[in-house]
Design an enzyme around this catalytic site. Structure first.
Site, PDB file in Angstrom:
ATOM      1  N   TYR A 199       0.793  -1.226   0.000  1.00  0.00           N
ATOM      2  CA  TYR A 199       0.000   0.000   0.000  1.00  0.00           C
ATOM      3  C   TYR A 199       0.832   1.286   0.000  1.00  0.00           C
ATOM      4  O   TYR A 199       0.471   2.255  -0.690  1.00  0.00           O
ATOM      5  CB  TYR A 199      -1.002  -0.018   1.160  1.00  0.00           C
ATOM      6  CG  TYR A 199      -2.212  -0.860   0.831  1.00  0.00           C
ATOM      7  CD1 TYR A 199      -3.290  -0.323   0.138  1.00  0.00           C
ATOM      8  CD2 TYR A 199      -2.257  -2.209   1.164  1.00  0.00           C
ATOM      9  CE1 TYR A 199      -4.389  -1.098  -0.201  1.00  0.00           C
ATOM     10  CE2 TYR A 199      -3.356  -2.996   0.831  1.00  0.00           C
ATOM     11  CZ  TYR A 199      -4.409  -2.435   0.147  1.00  0.00           C
ATOM     12  OH  TYR A 199      -5.485  -3.201  -0.200  1.00  0.00           O
TER      13      TYR A 199
ATOM     14  N   GLY B 101     -18.423 -16.605 -19.455  1.00  0.00           N
ATOM     15  CA  GLY B 101     -19.139 -16.170 -18.251  1.00  0.00           C
ATOM     16  C   GLY B 101     -20.122 -17.198 -17.745  1.00  0.00           C
ATOM     17  O   GLY B 101     -20.715 -17.028 -16.678  1.00  0.00           O
TER      18      GLY B 101
ATOM     19  N   GLU C 232      -8.928  -6.912   4.501  1.00  0.00           N
ATOM     20  CA  GLU C 232      -8.182  -8.017   3.901  1.00  0.00           C
ATOM     21  C   GLU C 232      -7.580  -8.940   4.950  1.00  0.00           C
ATOM     22  O   GLU C 232      -7.498 -10.160   4.737  1.00  0.00           O
ATOM     23  CB  GLU C 232      -7.106  -7.457   2.961  1.00  0.00           C
ATOM     24  CG  GLU C 232      -7.711  -6.888   1.677  1.00  0.00           C
ATOM     25  CD  GLU C 232      -6.812  -5.933   0.934  1.00  0.00           C
ATOM     26  OE1 GLU C 232      -5.577  -5.930   1.208  1.00  0.00           O
ATOM     27  OE2 GLU C 232      -7.314  -5.168   0.084  1.00  0.00           O
TER      28      GLU C 232
ATOM     29  N   GLN D 154      -7.145 -14.819 -12.331  1.00  0.00           N
ATOM     30  CA  GLN D 154      -8.284 -15.297 -11.557  1.00  0.00           C
ATOM     31  C   GLN D 154      -9.296 -15.970 -12.476  1.00  0.00           C
ATOM     32  O   GLN D 154      -9.632 -15.445 -13.530  1.00  0.00           O
ATOM     33  CB  GLN D 154      -8.926 -14.126 -10.800  1.00  0.00           C
ATOM     34  CG  GLN D 154      -7.985 -13.555  -9.749  1.00  0.00           C
ATOM     35  CD  GLN D 154      -8.435 -12.246  -9.151  1.00  0.00           C
ATOM     36  OE1 GLN D 154      -9.078 -11.453  -9.817  1.00  0.00           O
ATOM     37  NE2 GLN D 154      -8.073 -12.007  -7.897  1.00  0.00           N
TER      38      GLN D 154
END
Length: 399
Positions: A95, A275, A137, A207
């Site tokens: 971050y 999809g 997270e 992913q």
């Protein structure tokens, strides 16, 4: 807590970010990747080249500026992004890097408009927003590791089977190398795979939705070979052509906030192209756990050759007491090809086949989802009853 002065300054930049957001995020990614090339392969190169990643981040930054005094408004978006971050093993130490280059991008694009006061306010606001992500997270990391058969970050799996589902989609059945069963997941969720690709300096992540109902000892992902556009799908092509049964890849624990909700209400599962993969997990779960639930399964494919899971979907629907399956082909190559819709799915078709009390799940290419979601909205479906999943960065669907 942010001071009122900081809140006022950040909110005052919202109109500027609405106008110049994509320029800022494009500058941000360019300079960050130049300084930290090890981060580049976390991201999908096609999404970068098409501008989707930049637009999605610009929308997030704009929303943060607009709602900096009501961060709870952003929580649904934060959780969606946090699922992706956890699946990619984004950690707290990343971050500060993002913050440094985001502030440089704001200054680089806005020039004199980004005064020291504006940069200081955004630096303070970014710290607060980053901590929200880090905290959310952490909970997700802990939950993934502590669940039965769970783990932290990535774990080695091997390809147990490769099965060709259509001319463009192949399924990969993945089993843990340590012999442990796959953990439970919610139908509709995804995993991240991480692998080395010849010629790439760093490991590459992508992913993919889990395409079968939970409960097996294996994960199944079903991957479309992205070869129609430049840049071609680097990972999808490597999976299809470079990996074989027995080969090892790394896998994250399942993640994602798009999943089938249990209940008695009718369900419409609407998938376009690849999809359809999360819809297969949902349909399999309904067949196994809620076979009396009224279900409509609608699948759109380019043509019969590209139509994956036709027999499997029909078999699962046959196990339901009130289930129907419909197929739409963008084109019919032969008169013998059988489908319910030729061309694009219309509002009238959806009105005819979907119960008005349904919860609708939609996934597919962005133009497909935009059309279907707008049709459902025009038919009077509440926004909360139309749920959709993006493969990649989230984009606006409503006109």
């Amino acid at each position: 807590m942010l001071s009122q002065k900081t809140i006022d300054i950040v909110k005052s930049t919202a109109p500027i970010l609405e106008t110049h957001g994509v320029a800022i995020t494009t500058y941000f990614y360019k300079t960050m990747f130049e300084a930290h090339p090890e981060l580049l392969n976390i991201f999908n190169h096609a999404n970068q080249s098409q501008g989707r990643q930049q637009t999605a981040l610009a929308n997030t930054v704009y929303a943060a500026a607009k709602h900096i005094d009501q961060l709870e408004v952003l929580l649904p978006a934060v959780k969606q992004i946090a699922h992706k971050h956890r699946s990619l093993a984004i950690k707290p130490e990343h971050y500060p890097i993002v913050g440094e280059y985001l502030l440089k991008a704001i200054k680089g694009v806005l020039g004199d408009g980004a005064t020291d006061e504006v940069i200081a306010a955004w630096g303070e606001a970014y710290g607060v927003i980053a901590q929200v992500f880090i905290d959310v997270e952490k909970e997700m990391y802990d939950a993934a590791e502590q669940q039965p058969n769970g783990w932290k970050d990535f774990k080695e799996f091997y390809i147990d089977k490769k099965v060709e589902e259509s001319s463009v989609i192949t399924s990969f059945y993945l089993k843990a190398k340590d012999g442990s069963p796959a953990p439970a997941y919610l139908p509709g969720q995804y995993i991240t795979i991480r692998t080395a690709i010849p010629g790439e300096e760093f490991l590459v992540n992508r992913q993919y939705s889990l395409s079968q109902a939970p409960g097996s000892n294996a994960f199944r992902i079903s991957v479309k070979k992205e070869a129609d556009h430049d840049p071609k799908g680097k990972v999808s092509n490597f999976l299809h052509d470079g990996l074989n049964e027995g080969d090892t890849i790394e896998v994250s624990a399942p993640a994602g906030d798009f999943y089938l909700e249990k209940g008695s209400r009718p369900v419409a599962l609407i998938g376009g192209g690849v999809g359809v993969t999360p819809m297969m997990a949902m349909l399999g779960t309904i067949a196994a756990e809620e076979p009396s639930r009224k279900t409509v399964f609608i699948q759109a494919a380019r043509n019969k050759e590209a139509h994956a899971f036709g027999s499997e979907a029909a078999s699962l629907v046959s196990q339901l007491t009130d289930g129907k399956v419909f197929t739409a082909y963008e084109e019919k190559k032969n008169d013998s090809d059988v489908c319910d819709v030729t061309g694009y799915i219309s509002k009238d078709f959806l009105n005819e086949v979907i119960d008005s009390n349904s919860i609708c799940y939609v996934c597919g290419p962005v133009p497909f989802m935009r059309a279907v979601v707008q049709h459902l909205t025009a038919l009077g479906f509440d926004a909360q009853d139309v749920k959709y999943e993006f493969f990649g960065p989230a984009m606006a669907l409503q006109a």
